[in-house]
Design a protein around this motif. Structure first.
Motif, PDB file in Angstrom:
ATOM      1  N   ASN A  95       0.828  -1.204   0.000  1.00  0.00           N
ATOM      2  CA  ASN A  95       0.000   0.000   0.000  1.00  0.00           C
ATOM      3  C   ASN A  95       0.863   1.254   0.000  1.00  0.00           C
ATOM      4  OD1 ASN A  95      -2.106  -1.801   0.198  1.00  0.00           O
ATOM      5  ND2 ASN A  95      -2.262  -1.612   2.427  1.00  0.00           N
ATOM      6  N   VAL A  96       0.298   2.321  -0.526  1.00  0.00           N
ATOM      7  CA  VAL A  96       1.020   3.598  -0.615  1.00  0.00           C
ATOM      8  C   VAL A  96       0.362   4.654   0.276  1.00  0.00           C
ATOM      9  CG1 VAL A  96       1.821   3.106  -2.966  1.00  0.00           C
ATOM     10  CG2 VAL A  96      -0.323   4.371  -2.648  1.00  0.00           C
ATOM     11  N   ASP A  97      -0.562   4.203   1.161  1.00  0.00           N
ATOM     12  CA  ASP A  97      -1.393   5.154   1.901  1.00  0.00           C
ATOM     13  C   ASP A  97      -0.770   5.660   3.199  1.00  0.00           C
ATOM     14  OD1 ASP A  97      -1.825   2.986   3.740  1.00  0.00           O
ATOM     15  OD2 ASP A  97      -3.541   2.306   2.562  1.00  0.00           O
ATOM     16  N   GLY A  98       0.313   5.035   3.664  1.00  0.00           N
ATOM     17  CA  GLY A  98       0.971   5.501   4.888  1.00  0.00           C
ATOM     18  C   GLY A  98       0.183   5.249   6.159  1.00  0.00           C
ATOM     19  N   LEU A  99      -0.853   4.393   6.113  1.00  0.00           N
ATOM     20  CA  LEU A  99      -1.711   4.229   7.294  1.00  0.00           C
ATOM     21  C   LEU A  99      -1.037   3.434   8.420  1.00  0.00           C
ATOM     22  CD1 LEU A  99      -5.295   3.745   5.769  1.00  0.00           C
ATOM     23  CD2 LEU A  99      -4.249   5.804   6.747  1.00  0.00           C
ATOM     24  N   HIS A 100      -0.084   2.548   8.091  1.00  0.00           N
ATOM     25  CA  HIS A 100       0.647   1.859   9.169  1.00  0.00           C
ATOM     26  C   HIS A 100       1.385   2.882  10.042  1.00  0.00           C
ATOM     27  CE1 HIS A 100       0.030  -2.358   8.203  1.00  0.00           C
ATOM     28  NE2 HIS A 100       0.332  -2.143   6.929  1.00  0.00           N
ATOM     29  N   GLN A 101       2.041   3.839   9.387  1.00  0.00           N
ATOM     30  CA  GLN A 101       2.784   4.856  10.134  1.00  0.00           C
ATOM     31  C   GLN A 101       1.823   5.778  10.897  1.00  0.00           C
ATOM     32  OE1 GLN A 101       3.197   3.859   6.972  1.00  0.00           O
ATOM     33  NE2 GLN A 101       5.204   4.418   6.132  1.00  0.00           N
ATOM     34  N   LEU A 102       0.693   6.125  10.274  1.00  0.00           N
ATOM     35  CA  LEU A 102      -0.278   6.984  10.969  1.00  0.00           C
ATOM     36  C   LEU A 102      -0.817   6.309  12.222  1.00  0.00           C
ATOM     37  CD1 LEU A 102      -2.806   8.844   8.618  1.00  0.00           C
ATOM     38  CD2 LEU A 102      -1.062   9.799  10.138  1.00  0.00           C
ATOM     39  N   ALA A 103      -0.846   4.967  12.212  1.00  0.00           N
ATOM     40  CA  ALA A 103      -1.324   4.225  13.385  1.00  0.00           C
ATOM     41  C   ALA A 103      -0.272   4.202  14.489  1.00  0.00           C
ATOM     42  CB  ALA A 103      -1.693   2.798  12.988  1.00  0.00           C
TER      43      ALA A 103
END
Ligand code: ZN
Length: 252
Positions: A95-103
């Motif tokens: 994924n390219v959404d960066g949601l792991h880092q946002l979590a």
């Protein structure tokens, strides 16, 4: 001591982990781009570089992307929580959404096989900058913002169709797949190479292979465990069980 650096758990995440956050599957075999040739041109390198009109449409697509409103869901949070318990974990994401880092997962724990939509890169001088800043220029009326350093064509820092994966990122991903004890493929159809082959590589090197996906994958026969339940509940349960099992191993 070096064993502390080896990931106990490797997690390969695909589009399915982010659908609960409102981000559809774009680039998978049945994804939106593959089903729409006009849309696919916007993310195909040669078309993008050759045609200013394609670039203008690509910038509008980025401006209006669901990604900017999306929040991490229970599955992203469960992965970040696992890392905070001290379990050595690495995430390889399609994924390219960066949601792991946002979590809350530290960026150094995340390998982004297909790059990130949150940055832009210059195709001329390779300078990187924030996507948010480029989108501000689009909103201010620049239909195809150029690199401030060299005037070159800017693109999202994602791997477009027709572009190679970053060999450094890929080498890291292979090392993680070969070195981990547990490899969890979550929300990925395991049909896009070379990401998919990481699952087979992990299994051949002795990792326990767990697949969490709504639909069958070509690697299900190789897996020690296949989970079909929704990712938002199945992944947290799976990761909690790993923490508890590890606790027993450490104390017992
Ligand atoms: Zn440049």
């Amino acid at each position: 001591m070096s064993s502390n650096r080896k990931p106990l758990v490797a997690i390969l995440s695909g589009a399915g982990i982010s659908t609960d956050s409102g981000i559809p599957d774009y680039r998978g075999p049945n994804g939106l781009w593959r089903r729409d040739p006009e849309a696919e041109k916007l993310v195909t390198y040669d078309h993008y570089m050759a045609d200013p009109d394609i670039r203008r449409r690509a910038w509008l697509m980025r401006r209006d992307s669901e990604t900017w409103r999306a929040q991490p869901n229970g599955a992203h949070h469960a992965v970040a929580r696992l890392e905070r318990t001290g379990v050595p974990v690495r995430v390889i994401t399609q994924n390219v959404d960066g949601l792991h880092q946002l979590a809350g997962l530290p960026a150094r724990k995340v390998l982004e096989l297909h790059g990130t939509a949150r940055a832009v890169v210059c195709t001329g001088c390779a300078a990187r900058s924030e996507m948010a800043e480029a989108l501000d220029r689009v909103r201010a009326g620049d239909p195809d913002p150029a690199c401030r350093a060299c005037g070159g064509i800017l693109k999202s820092a994602t791997v477009m169709f027709g572009q190679r994966l970053d060999p450094v990122v890929l080498t890291d991903a292979v090392a993680i797949a070969k070195g981990c004890e547990i490899f969890i493929a979550v929300g990925t159809s395991l049909q896009v190479q070379p990401a998919a082959s990481l699952a087979g590589m992990a299994a051949r090197h002795g990792a326990r292979l767990v697949i969490v996906n709504a639909d069958p994958t070509p690697y299900d026969d190789l897996a020690d465990e296949v989970v079909r339940e929704p990712i938002g509940t199945a992944l947290p349960a799976l990761l909690d069980a790993i923490v508890q099992e590890r606790g027993r191993r450490v104390t017992g």
